[in-house]
Design a protein around this motif. Sequence first.
Motif, mmCIF file in Angstrom:
data_model
loop_
_atom_site.group_PDB
_atom_site.id
_atom_site.type_symbol
_atom_site.label_atom_id
_atom_site.label_comp_id
_atom_site.label_asym_id
_atom_site.label_seq_id
_atom_site.Cartn_x
_atom_site.Cartn_y
_atom_site.Cartn_z
ATOM 1 N N THR A 29 -43.120 1.659 55.044
ATOM 2 C CA THR A 29 -41.877 1.046 55.493
ATOM 3 C C THR A 29 -40.856 1.020 54.349
ATOM 4 O O THR A 29 -41.230 1.139 53.174
ATOM 5 N N PRO A 30 -39.571 0.836 54.670
ATOM 6 C CA PRO A 30 -38.568 0.717 53.597
ATOM 7 C C PRO A 30 -38.834 -0.423 52.650
ATOM 8 O O PRO A 30 -38.650 -0.297 51.431
ATOM 9 N N SER A 31 -39.299 -1.551 53.168
ATOM 10 C CA SER A 31 -39.553 -2.707 52.305
ATOM 11 C C SER A 31 -40.737 -2.438 51.369
ATOM 12 O O SER A 31 -40.717 -2.818 50.197
ATOM 13 N N THR A 32 -41.753 -1.728 51.880
ATOM 14 C CA THR A 32 -42.886 -1.357 51.020
ATOM 15 C C THR A 32 -42.427 -0.397 49.919
ATOM 16 O O THR A 32 -42.795 -0.549 48.750
ATOM 17 N N TYR A 33 -41.624 0.574 50.300
ATOM 18 C CA TYR A 33 -41.103 1.520 49.316
ATOM 19 C C TYR A 33 -40.305 0.808 48.229
ATOM 20 O O TYR A 33 -40.498 1.044 47.033
ATOM 21 N N ARG A 34 -39.438 -0.080 48.649
ATOM 22 C CA ARG A 34 -38.611 -0.815 47.675
ATOM 23 C C ARG A 34 -39.505 -1.627 46.722
ATOM 24 O O ARG A 34 -39.247 -1.668 45.512
ATOM 25 N N ARG A 35 -40.531 -2.233 47.247
ATOM 26 C CA ARG A 35 -41.423 -3.035 46.416
ATOM 27 C C ARG A 35 -42.169 -2.169 45.403
ATOM 28 O O ARG A 35 -42.287 -2.516 44.230
ATOM 29 N N VAL A 36 -42.654 -1.009 45.850
ATOM 30 C CA VAL A 36 -43.415 -0.129 44.956
ATOM 31 C C VAL A 36 -42.527 0.487 43.899
ATOM 32 O O VAL A 36 -42.866 0.543 42.715
ATOM 33 N N VAL A 37 -41.361 0.993 44.319
ATOM 34 C CA VAL A 37 -40.480 1.682 43.374
ATOM 35 C C VAL A 37 -39.903 0.716 42.347
ATOM 36 O O VAL A 37 -39.543 1.123 41.230
ATOM 37 N N GLY A 38 -39.831 -0.562 42.701
ATOM 38 C CA GLY A 38 -39.291 -1.549 41.761
ATOM 39 C C GLY A 38 -40.349 -2.196 40.897
ATOM 40 O O GLY A 38 -40.042 -2.973 39.999
#
Length: 261
Positions: free
Chosen positions: A251-260
């Motif tokens: 999901t977008p929220s998972t991606y944002r969490r991982v990339v950050g």
Amino acid sequence: MDSSFKGILYPARLPTFNRLAAPESVAELVQWFWIPEWDIEPGRMSRQHLIAYPASNLVVQLDDVVFSGPTTRAAYRDLNGRGWAVGALLRPAAVPVFTDDPGSLRDAEVVLPFEDLHRSVVRAMNAPDGGARRGLAVDAFASWLGALNYFPSEEALLANRMMDVIGADPEVTRIEDVAARLAVSGRTLQRIARKYIGLSPSALIRRRRLQDAAERARLDPSADLAGIAAELGYADHAHLTNDFQKYLGFTPSTYRRVVGG
């Protein structure tokens, strides 16, 4: 080049990576050239995740030359040891030089017997000046393409313009938008997309929106995901999440969490 990391999901994990503009002589054949170089410690591996551009690539590697067809989903490359690649992101007009059915090569690659191309690019990449060798490699690649004496048809150039409109105009969210800008029918666009790209116009639009959404989520951690979805023409946040889940696997929220992280 601008947006040099667009399409790369985790740029912080990249080895040395450069995108170089295509010389004017091959500007109708190549969008740009890309050159990763890596030197990974023994026993370690670097996995590079991509939302690849919806196009084919011709890639010179240490051992061979491969033609990579268009992708339909997120992909990754595992890097180890020491190496490099010199790739050309092909414009649609160049595809008939290498295949008459790009759709048959979706998510696949084939080795091509271009020994002279391989030899000239390897020679350039082995030049002692690390910075200059990339430009030399691009020049060698472009010279090889120019020597093919291939001249795209008007139809092939129309395929280029279709890709340009879809890639550059965020207001294009439907095939009808593209058809109106190019003054052709939707059926014509479907036909040339199949012939020169191997993906549908709708798939091209979806890929651009996914790349844009991932880039915005990565570069602006405070941006509202529902707002990003609206700006990119999604009906709502749920539709953006569904596309992420279907084509990227998270999901977008998972991606944002991982990339950050």
